[in-house]
Scaffold this active site. Structure first.
Site, PDB file in Angstrom:
ATOM      1  N   ARG A 294      19.509  -3.086 -13.465  1.00 47.17           N
ATOM      2  CA  ARG A 294      20.448  -3.961 -14.197  1.00 47.17           C
ATOM      3  C   ARG A 294      19.884  -5.357 -14.431  1.00 47.17           C
ATOM      4  O   ARG A 294      20.630  -6.315 -14.600  1.00 47.17           O
ATOM      5  CB  ARG A 294      21.787  -4.068 -13.468  1.00 47.17           C
ATOM      6  CG  ARG A 294      22.433  -2.712 -13.189  1.00 47.17           C
ATOM      7  CD  ARG A 294      23.808  -2.903 -12.652  1.00 47.17           C
ATOM      8  NE  ARG A 294      24.372  -1.625 -12.248  1.00 47.17           N
ATOM      9  CZ  ARG A 294      25.647  -1.436 -11.995  1.00 47.17           C
ATOM     10  NH1 ARG A 294      26.474  -2.449 -12.083  1.00 47.17           N
ATOM     11  NH2 ARG A 294      26.090  -0.259 -11.636  1.00 47.17           N
TER      12      ARG A 294
ATOM     13  N   CYS B 128       0.822  -1.222   0.000  1.00 46.21           N
ATOM     14  CA  CYS B 128       0.000   0.000   0.000  1.00 46.21           C
ATOM     15  C   CYS B 128       0.848   1.261   0.000  1.00 46.21           C
ATOM     16  O   CYS B 128       0.327   2.358  -0.183  1.00 46.21           O
ATOM     17  CB  CYS B 128      -0.954  -0.004   1.188  1.00 46.21           C
ATOM     18  SG  CYS B 128      -0.153   0.290   2.793  1.00 46.21           S
TER      19      CYS B 128
ATOM     20  N   LYS C 195      22.489  -4.850 -27.193  1.00 46.45           N
ATOM     21  CA  LYS C 195      21.985  -6.215 -27.260  1.00 46.45           C
ATOM     22  C   LYS C 195      20.506  -6.263 -26.907  1.00 46.45           C
ATOM     23  O   LYS C 195      19.958  -5.335 -26.307  1.00 46.45           O
ATOM     24  CB  LYS C 195      22.776  -7.125 -26.326  1.00 46.45           C
ATOM     25  CG  LYS C 195      22.608  -6.789 -24.854  1.00 46.45           C
ATOM     26  CD  LYS C 195      23.457  -7.708 -23.987  1.00 46.45           C
ATOM     27  CE  LYS C 195      23.294  -7.347 -22.504  1.00 46.45           C
ATOM     28  NZ  LYS C 195      24.147  -8.205 -21.642  1.00 46.45           N
TER      29      LYS C 195
ATOM     30  N   GLU D  55       8.902  12.802 -21.240  1.00 51.91           N
ATOM     31  CA  GLU D  55       8.968  14.211 -20.866  1.00 51.91           C
ATOM     32  C   GLU D  55      10.382  14.554 -20.415  1.00 51.91           C
ATOM     33  O   GLU D  55      11.058  13.749 -19.787  1.00 51.91           O
ATOM     34  CB  GLU D  55       7.950  14.477 -19.751  1.00 51.91           C
ATOM     35  CG  GLU D  55       7.672  15.939 -19.490  1.00 51.91           C
ATOM     36  CD  GLU D  55       6.497  16.128 -18.550  1.00 51.91           C
ATOM     37  OE1 GLU D  55       6.584  17.016 -17.693  1.00 51.91           O
ATOM     38  OE2 GLU D  55       5.509  15.372 -18.674  1.00 51.91           O
TER      39      GLU D  55
END
Length: 458
Positions: free
Chosen positions: A325, A213, A432, A350
């Protein structure tokens, strides 16, 4: 509702930290040089009774960073950490991104002559070694890439006057990062930037957050009690994507205001440049989660305006540091473009993007375009590429320019590629295929009805 009712600020401007293969905070942050960093030295023991200088706000001292290197650091603020029972100083490492600012103990500052002399001696040895190296010249493009990767902060002199004024105002407002750590789910995460948590919450060294929450708490006891009471096991809103253990929820800021406000306060800890609004209602949030038997654990998100006059398909985008990553950043980027395709529009994030956001978007755009150019036979224009990918023509041009694949000829941009050049780029780790891709079959979503009407008129 389980989350807090306090009015909070909402992020509305992209400062995306999406985290795909980029250095984390503190990594590769110094300018390129020998493998051994300058100022790396085990702190000597000060002589018994040796006096220390008094730490003063606004002064600069040598400070030992977490990687054991010493750097000049300006002391911005001091506090007594009630949770730890010690005095701490907030420092900014001169010439480094503010993401690396941190609270440090007094023993990490070189306050005695013995320590300062040892650091100085080691630094002089480093500079001597550096002077013996062959001189290397770098191009403007190489410098730009180096600065992006290594988070080198622009000086005010390098900015135009308007940007410099805005930067100074922004820095003054967000100078001190009081919330230093958060605990969320199974992770304790170092904060990168200031976030405007309300009242006393914003001055706590550490906050505990419910990962479902997003309610934030000052004390671990309150957090543990909340975990036993909270009924949430996933974000609010509608699940619009599920494949294996990856799930995405669409959350309307109007319908789930407090959750979205708390999400923006969490995100601001890891995003620097944002315009903050108190009203989340104009935005829709797309929450990426990992699902297991316990529930749907938040990984990251992006938000977008319901109506963007500038044609932006992303307002804010973030992958939480523990999940960076791993391909999630590019997944979020790809997901935003899948929505644009279903809307039959082109879009762009943006601005401004963070340094890490720039790297991830450029890497994603490059991969998408290279994949098309490798397999396509025939004539292809930049407009064609834009219609195929929902990437704006400006973003396509800037990406192809970075790949040396576009020329300006007779008043227009012309794509100049060879199969060999495309293959060489695709062999690079930077371009890649992302480890996690969006399966459009698993996306259950359609544009809002008012947008469908607009599209049908075009």
């Amino acid at each position: 509702m389980a989350a807090q009712g306090a009015t909070a600020a909402v992020a509305a401007t992209t400062s995306g930290t999406v985290g795909e293969g980029e250095p984390g905070p503190g990594e590769n942050a110094a300018v390129e040089g020998p493998a051994r960093s300058p100022g790396r030295v085990s702190p000597p023991t000060p002589a018994r009774g040796e006096p220390e200088v008094t730490v003063e706000i606004g002064e600069t001292y040598l400070c030992r960073r977490p990687d054991s290197t010493w750097h000049s650091a300006e002391v911005i603020q001091s506090r007594v950490n009630d949770q730890e029972g010690r005095e701490e100083f907030y420092v900014h490492y001169v010439g480094f991104n503010r993401r690396l600012d941190e609270w440090v103990d007094k023993n990490r500052l070189a306050l005695t002559k013995t320590v300062k002399d040892a650091v100085q001696k080691n630094s002089e040895k480093y500079l001597s070694e550096l002077a013996e190296q062959p001189e290397r010249k770098i191009t403007r493009n190489q410098k730009r890439k180096h600065d992006e990767i290594n988070h080198v902060q622009k000086t005010y002199a390098e900015m135009d006057p308007t940007t410099a004024a805005l930067e100074k105002e922004h820095e003054a407002i967000t100078k001190v990062k009081y919330v230093d750590k958060i605990h969320i789910g199974n992770y304790e995460i170092d904060a990168w930037y200031f976030s405007p948590f309300p009242e006393d919450y914003g001055k706590q060294p550490k906050l505990w957050l419910c990962e479902y929450c997003l309610k934030y708490m000052k004390f671990e006891k309150s957090y543990r009690f909340h975990l036993g009471q909270c009924q949430w096991r996933q974000p609010p809103g509608k699940e619009i994507y599920r494949k294996s253990n990856i799930s995405v929820y669409e959350v309307d800021g109007k319908d789930h205001k407090i959750y979205c406000q708390n999400l923006c306060l969490l995100a601001k800890l890891f995003l620097d440049h944002k315009t903050l609004y108190f009203d989340v209602e104009p935005f829709v949030f797309y929450i990426l989660t990992e699902v297991d038997r316990q529930g749907a654990h938040i990984v990251g998100y992006f938000s977008k305006e319901k109506e963007s006059p500038d044609g932006n398909n992303v307002a804010c985008i973030l992958t939480l540091p523990p999940y960076q990553r791993r391909g999630y950043g590019k997944f979020l980027i790809a997901f935003s473009y899948e929505l644009s395709k279903l809307e039959s529009t082109v879009g762009s994030p943006e601005k401004p993007l963070s340094d890490l956001g720039k790297l991830s978007y450029r890497s994603y755009w490059s991969w998408v375009l290279l994949e098309i150019l490798r397999d396509f036979r025939g004539t292809l224009s930049i407009k064609d590429l834009s219609q195929m990918t929902s990437i704006t023509q400006n973003d396509i041009i800037s990406t192809l320019q970075s790949l040396n694949m576009v020329k300006y000829w007779k008043g227009q941009h012309v794509i100049c590629v060879t199969p060999k050049l495309v293959e060489e780029h695709l062999k690079s780790a930077q371009y890649k295929k992302p480890p996690i891709t969006v399966d459009s079959v698993c996306l259950k979503w359609a544009p809002p009805k008012h947008k469908q009407v607009k599209l049908s008129k075009k």
